[in-house]
Scaffold this motif. Structure first.
Motif, PDB file in Angstrom:
ATOM      1  N   ASP A  85      -4.579  -6.950   2.464  1.00  0.00           N
ATOM      2  CA  ASP A  85      -3.701  -6.351   1.450  1.00  0.00           C
ATOM      3  C   ASP A  85      -3.538  -7.346   0.305  1.00  0.00           C
ATOM      4  O   ASP A  85      -2.883  -8.378   0.453  1.00  0.00           O
TER       5      ASP A  85
ATOM      6  N   THR B  89      -0.099  -0.132   6.662  1.00  0.00           N
ATOM      7  CA  THR B  89      -0.394  -1.559   6.772  1.00  0.00           C
ATOM      8  C   THR B  89      -0.176  -2.038   8.206  1.00  0.00           C
ATOM      9  O   THR B  89       0.471  -1.376   9.015  1.00  0.00           O
TER      10      THR B  89
ATOM     11  N   ARG C 131      -0.752  -9.328   5.476  1.00  0.00           N
ATOM     12  CA  ARG C 131      -0.954  -8.005   6.055  1.00  0.00           C
ATOM     13  C   ARG C 131      -2.298  -7.448   5.604  1.00  0.00           C
ATOM     14  O   ARG C 131      -2.920  -7.932   4.655  1.00  0.00           O
ATOM     15  N   MET C 132      -2.732  -6.420   6.313  1.00  0.00           N
ATOM     16  CA  MET C 132      -3.940  -5.681   5.947  1.00  0.00           C
ATOM     17  C   MET C 132      -3.580  -4.206   5.765  1.00  0.00           C
ATOM     18  O   MET C 132      -2.580  -3.732   6.312  1.00  0.00           O
ATOM     19  N   VAL C 133      -4.404  -3.496   4.972  1.00  0.00           N
ATOM     20  CA  VAL C 133      -4.109  -2.123   4.602  1.00  0.00           C
ATOM     21  C   VAL C 133      -5.287  -1.227   4.986  1.00  0.00           C
ATOM     22  O   VAL C 133      -6.446  -1.654   4.949  1.00  0.00           O
TER      23      VAL C 133
ATOM     24  N   PHE D 168      -6.902   4.486  -0.265  1.00  0.00           N
ATOM     25  CA  PHE D 168      -5.866   4.126   0.692  1.00  0.00           C
ATOM     26  C   PHE D 168      -5.426   5.346   1.515  1.00  0.00           C
ATOM     27  O   PHE D 168      -5.157   6.419   0.962  1.00  0.00           O
TER      28      PHE D 168
ATOM     29  N   ARG E 222      -2.107  -6.764  -2.612  1.00  0.00           N
ATOM     30  CA  ARG E 222      -0.970  -6.506  -3.500  1.00  0.00           C
ATOM     31  C   ARG E 222      -0.002  -7.695  -3.480  1.00  0.00           C
ATOM     32  O   ARG E 222       0.135  -8.375  -2.459  1.00  0.00           O
TER      33      ARG E 222
ATOM     34  N   LEU F  30       1.394   3.524   1.853  1.00  0.00           N
ATOM     35  CA  LEU F  30       0.170   2.957   2.405  1.00  0.00           C
ATOM     36  C   LEU F  30       0.407   2.498   3.842  1.00  0.00           C
ATOM     37  O   LEU F  30       1.505   2.075   4.207  1.00  0.00           O
TER      38      LEU F  30
END
Length: 278
Positions: free
Chosen positions: A124, A156, A136-138, A146, A126, A154
């Motif tokens: 992630d 996550t 974190r990952m998305v 997304f 952002r 989204l």
């Protein structure tokens, strides 16, 4: 321009549109979640041409007059929303829908829908609200769009955690040696009026002009429990029937050739008539 030239020209335009639809289907025969398109046609204009009374002879078995057509035109494009075959991948984030539903995704800041369930987690990127927040990952699909949860946000997960989905689209996260915990749910919506959808690039669907989300998916579709289910570790394949598309392609090519010959013949006859007048 005589009637035969008009009919041939209009028909060739419509046939070319049909061939374009067939070519699009064939090109996406291996695209996961792709739904084949079908073209519908109708007569552009038909009228009854009255014959002269001299053709009304004794013993004539056919009625006076004949139908005069001016080719065909494309009326609309429909989509075959039937279920495609399932291909097992073993990837826990590959998701296939069983039933009449779609995943909600965010593409270029816009909410769209798709049947393509080849998802995976990426870092992630952002900006963090709090610099001390963990990395974190998305969740995104193959095109980088997304995936959205039931709240329209989204999806996550903590970096380096173990992730999986169940048949309801619930996201299960396990960190370290702890138990798996449900932290969210994919937004999957039932389709009530597929004719209100417009097919876009990247195997995405948007809303037709003047159509609302409630018109297509029903009221509160994002939050209600869908009737469809999810198979994890599978991908839904395209529902294109290659045998049928190849048969339609050959048929369309032959019809196009016939219309082209009719146009050439009409042009030749017009040239002969002009030379005779000269």
């Amino acid at each position: 321009m005589n009637n035969s030239m008009i009919s041939a020209k209009v028909s060739m335009t419509a046939i070319q549109q049909r061939l374009d639809v067939i070519a699009d289907n064939i090109a996406n025969v291996n695209t996961a979640g792709y739904k084949s398109k079908q073209a519908s046609f109708e007569d552009a204009l038909t009228r009854v041409q009255q014959q002269d009374d001299k053709y009304k002879q004794d013993g004539r078995s056919t009625p006076m007059g004949y139908n005069l057509g001016f080719g065909t035109r494309l009326v609309n494009l429909t989509r075959d929303m039937s279920q495609g075959s399932m291909k097992e991948t073993g990837n826990p984030t590959d998701l296939a829908i069983e039933g009449n539903a779609m995943f909600a995704v965010q593409a270029n800041g816009q909410k769209l829908w798709t049947r393509q369930g080849a998802f995976h987690f990426v870092p992630d990127m952002r900006p963090k609200v709090n610099p001390n927040d963990p990395d974190r990952m998305v969740l995104v699909n193959d095109a980088g769009h997304f995936a959205l949860n039931r709240q329209g946000e989204l999806i996550t997960a903590p970096m380096n955690s173990t992730v999986a989905f169940d048949d309801k689209g619930n996201l299960l996260i396990r960190q370290g040696g702890g138990n798996a915990v449900i932290t969210g749910q994919l937004q999957m919506v039932d389709i009530e009026r597929p004719e209100g959808l417009v097919q876009l690039a990247d195997n995405l669907f948007g809303l037709d002009a003047g159509v609302t989300e409630n018109d297509v998916f029903g009221a509160n579709a994002a939050t209600r429990v869908p009737q469809a289910s999810i198979r994890t570790g599978f991908l839904e394949q395209s529902n294109v029937d290659m045998t049928q598309e190849m048969a339609l392609l050959m048929q369309g090519q032959r019809i196009y050739q016939l219309a082209a010959r009719a146009l050439t013949s009409s042009d030749s006859m017009a040239g002969l008539a002009n030379n005779m007048r000269a």
